[in-house]
Design a protein around this motif. Structure first.
Motif, mmCIF file in Angstrom:
data_model
loop_
_atom_site.group_PDB
_atom_site.id
_atom_site.type_symbol
_atom_site.label_atom_id
_atom_site.label_comp_id
_atom_site.label_asym_id
_atom_site.label_seq_id
_atom_site.Cartn_x
_atom_site.Cartn_y
_atom_site.Cartn_z
ATOM 1 N N VAL A 22 0.835 -1.195 0.000
ATOM 2 C CA VAL A 22 0.000 0.000 0.000
ATOM 3 C C VAL A 22 0.877 1.256 0.000
ATOM 4 O O VAL A 22 0.660 2.192 -0.773
ATOM 5 C CB VAL A 22 -0.956 -0.011 1.222
ATOM 6 N N GLU A 23 1.891 1.259 0.855
ATOM 7 C CA GLU A 23 2.806 2.399 0.923
ATOM 8 C C GLU A 23 3.589 2.574 -0.373
ATOM 9 O O GLU A 23 3.766 3.692 -0.846
ATOM 10 C CB GLU A 23 3.762 2.244 2.108
ATOM 11 N N ALA A 24 4.039 1.473 -0.946
ATOM 12 C CA ALA A 24 4.801 1.548 -2.197
ATOM 13 C C ALA A 24 3.955 2.164 -3.306
ATOM 14 O O ALA A 24 4.432 3.000 -4.081
ATOM 15 C CB ALA A 24 5.294 0.167 -2.611
ATOM 16 N N CYS A 25 2.689 1.785 -3.369
ATOM 17 C CA CYS A 25 1.791 2.307 -4.394
ATOM 18 C C CYS A 25 1.540 3.800 -4.197
ATOM 19 O O CYS A 25 1.668 4.585 -5.129
ATOM 20 C CB CYS A 25 0.474 1.535 -4.380
ATOM 21 N N SER A 26 1.181 4.205 -2.985
ATOM 22 C CA SER A 26 0.895 5.629 -2.758
ATOM 23 C C SER A 26 2.149 6.479 -2.940
ATOM 24 O O SER A 26 2.070 7.593 -3.450
ATOM 25 C CB SER A 26 0.268 5.861 -1.380
ATOM 26 N N ASN A 27 3.297 5.946 -2.565
ATOM 27 C CA ASN A 27 4.548 6.688 -2.789
ATOM 28 C C ASN A 27 4.860 6.828 -4.271
ATOM 29 O O ASN A 27 5.325 7.875 -4.718
ATOM 30 C CB ASN A 27 5.720 6.010 -2.072
ATOM 31 N N ALA A 28 4.595 5.788 -5.033
ATOM 32 C CA ALA A 28 4.878 5.823 -6.471
ATOM 33 C C ALA A 28 3.994 6.832 -7.199
ATOM 34 O O ALA A 28 4.464 7.567 -8.060
ATOM 35 C CB ALA A 28 4.687 4.436 -7.078
ATOM 36 N N TYR A 29 2.722 6.864 -6.851
ATOM 37 C CA TYR A 29 1.785 7.724 -7.565
ATOM 38 C C TYR A 29 1.608 9.105 -6.951
ATOM 39 O O TYR A 29 1.292 10.062 -7.652
ATOM 40 C CB TYR A 29 0.421 7.033 -7.687
ATOM 41 N N TYR A 30 1.771 9.193 -5.622
ATOM 42 C CA TYR A 30 1.490 10.460 -4.948
ATOM 43 C C TYR A 30 2.641 11.003 -4.101
ATOM 44 O O TYR A 30 2.503 12.014 -3.435
ATOM 45 C CB TYR A 30 0.230 10.325 -4.086
ATOM 46 N N GLY B 221 -11.400 14.786 -13.666
ATOM 47 C CA GLY B 221 -11.421 14.717 -12.208
ATOM 48 C C GLY B 221 -12.812 14.728 -11.605
ATOM 49 O O GLY B 221 -12.990 15.052 -10.443
ATOM 50 N N CYS B 222 -13.814 14.349 -12.381
ATOM 51 C CA CYS B 222 -15.208 14.387 -11.919
ATOM 52 C C CYS B 222 -15.498 13.374 -10.814
ATOM 53 O O CYS B 222 -16.409 13.564 -10.019
ATOM 54 C CB CYS B 222 -16.171 14.198 -13.077
ATOM 55 N N GLY B 223 -14.754 12.277 -10.779
ATOM 56 C CA GLY B 223 -14.929 11.267 -9.745
ATOM 57 C C GLY B 223 -15.984 10.222 -10.025
ATOM 58 O O GLY B 223 -16.248 9.357 -9.185
ATOM 59 N N LYS B 224 -16.600 10.238 -11.196
ATOM 60 C CA LYS B 224 -17.627 9.248 -11.514
ATOM 61 C C LYS B 224 -17.045 7.827 -11.536
ATOM 62 O O LYS B 224 -17.720 6.878 -11.177
ATOM 63 C CB LYS B 224 -18.307 9.576 -12.838
ATOM 64 N N CYS B 225 -15.809 7.705 -11.939
ATOM 65 C CA CYS B 225 -15.153 6.398 -11.967
ATOM 66 C C CYS B 225 -14.980 5.854 -10.549
ATOM 67 O O CYS B 225 -15.132 4.650 -10.315
ATOM 68 C CB CYS B 225 -13.810 6.478 -12.676
ATOM 69 N N VAL B 226 -14.694 6.739 -9.608
ATOM 70 C CA VAL B 226 -14.540 6.342 -8.210
ATOM 71 C C VAL B 226 -15.868 5.803 -7.684
ATOM 72 O O VAL B 226 -15.921 4.767 -7.033
ATOM 73 C CB VAL B 226 -14.043 7.525 -7.353
ATOM 74 N N GLU B 227 -16.941 6.507 -7.990
ATOM 75 C CA GLU B 227 -18.280 6.089 -7.571
ATOM 76 C C GLU B 227 -18.683 4.763 -8.214
ATOM 77 O O GLU B 227 -19.358 3.947 -7.587
ATOM 78 C CB GLU B 227 -19.311 7.163 -7.939
ATOM 79 N N ASP C 187 -6.511 16.566 -3.423
ATOM 80 C CA ASP C 187 -5.481 17.537 -3.797
ATOM 81 C C ASP C 187 -4.870 17.286 -5.175
ATOM 82 O O ASP C 187 -3.908 17.932 -5.557
ATOM 83 C CB ASP C 187 -4.380 17.582 -2.737
ATOM 84 N N LYS C 188 -5.445 16.350 -5.928
ATOM 85 C CA LYS C 188 -4.947 16.045 -7.273
ATOM 86 C C LYS C 188 -6.077 16.213 -8.289
ATOM 87 O O LYS C 188 -7.235 15.931 -7.996
ATOM 88 C CB LYS C 188 -4.407 14.610 -7.345
ATOM 89 N N PRO C 189 -5.749 16.642 -9.492
ATOM 90 C CA PRO C 189 -6.794 16.910 -10.484
ATOM 91 C C PRO C 189 -7.366 15.687 -11.201
ATOM 92 O O PRO C 189 -8.427 15.773 -11.806
ATOM 93 C CB PRO C 189 -6.081 17.817 -11.492
ATOM 94 N N THR C 190 -6.688 14.554 -11.116
ATOM 95 C CA THR C 190 -7.134 13.391 -11.884
ATOM 96 C C THR C 190 -7.231 12.136 -11.013
ATOM 97 O O THR C 190 -6.668 12.072 -9.923
ATOM 98 C CB THR C 190 -6.170 13.104 -13.051
ATOM 99 N N ALA C 191 -7.922 11.138 -11.528
ATOM 100 C CA ALA C 191 -8.086 9.857 -10.843
ATOM 101 C C ALA C 191 -6.909 8.928 -11.159
ATOM 102 O O ALA C 191 -6.189 9.132 -12.137
ATOM 103 C CB ALA C 191 -9.391 9.204 -11.284
ATOM 104 N N SER C 192 -6.759 7.902 -10.333
ATOM 105 C CA SER C 192 -5.724 6.883 -10.523
ATOM 106 C C SER C 192 -6.328 5.513 -10.284
ATOM 107 O O SER C 192 -7.326 5.377 -9.591
ATOM 108 C CB SER C 192 -4.575 7.068 -9.529
ATOM 109 N N LYS C 193 -5.678 4.501 -10.842
ATOM 110 C CA LYS C 193 -6.093 3.116 -10.611
ATOM 111 C C LYS C 193 -4.896 2.202 -10.809
ATOM 112 O O LYS C 193 -3.872 2.607 -11.346
ATOM 113 C CB LYS C 193 -7.237 2.716 -11.550
ATOM 114 N N CYS C 194 -5.049 0.984 -10.376
ATOM 115 C CA CYS C 194 -3.990 -0.005 -10.535
ATOM 116 C C CYS C 194 -3.755 -0.287 -12.020
ATOM 117 O O CYS C 194 -4.700 -0.534 -12.772
ATOM 118 C CB CYS C 194 -4.373 -1.298 -9.818
ATOM 119 N N THR C 195 -2.501 -0.247 -12.405
ATOM 120 C CA THR C 195 -2.133 -0.545 -13.785
ATOM 121 C C THR C 195 -1.286 -1.819 -13.876
ATOM 122 O O THR C 195 -0.666 -2.074 -14.893
ATOM 123 C CB THR C 195 -1.350 0.633 -14.407
#
Length: 139
Positions: free
Chosen positions: A30-38, A94-100, A112-120
């Motif tokens: 979890v930490e590795a992922c958040s550090n890599a992307y954020y 960054g609408c967040g519909k994908c998150v929902e 605090d970020k303009p776009t969404a992210s997901k596992c790649t």
């Protein structure tokens, strides 16, 4: 174009948990992922989560179901040749519909970020796991 197997099925690249593997919920993945992307250790900004299943901790990552792409009005989420749904940061509003829409709660849209992210299925979490229970596979 998505690759196909000899039997005609799609070739899918996915992050999976090895069969019979035991997670100790150390959160290194979890930490590795958040550090890599954020660039910070933050459970809420990780595209892999540790969930409890049958009383045991289990890593959970995007199964590449495509529900996020179905609701993306900007067309920012598309499937690549390996079957992985990717977010085009230039197109994401960054609408967040994908998150929902994510039935697994694995899409990330940090305030605090303009776009969404997901596992790649990049494998950063695989390298970070001290128990070596994660793997990226092509099926």
């Amino acid at each position: 174009m998505v690759k196909t197997t000899k039997s005609g099925g799609k070739v899918m690249k996915k992050l999976t948990v090895k069969k019979g593997a035991t997670c100790m919920a150390c959160l290194e993945c979890v930490e590795a992922c958040s550090n890599a992307y954020y660039k910070e250790s933050n459970v809420l900004k990780s595209c892999i989560q540790i969930v409890e299943r049958k009383g045991e901790p289990k890593p959970m990552a995007c199964p590449q179901c495509g529900k996020c792409a179905e609701v993306c009005e900007a067309g920012a989420i598309t499937q690549n040749a390996k079957g992985v749904y990717m977010v085009n940061k230039k197109l994401c509003t960054g609408c967040g519909k994908c998150v929902e829409a994510c039935p697994f709660g694995l899409m990330v849209k940090a305030e605090d970020k303009p776009t969404a992210s997901k596992c790649t299925a990049c494998g950063i979490c695989v390298k970070a796991c001290p128990m070596e229970i994660l793997e990226v596979v092509e099926k």
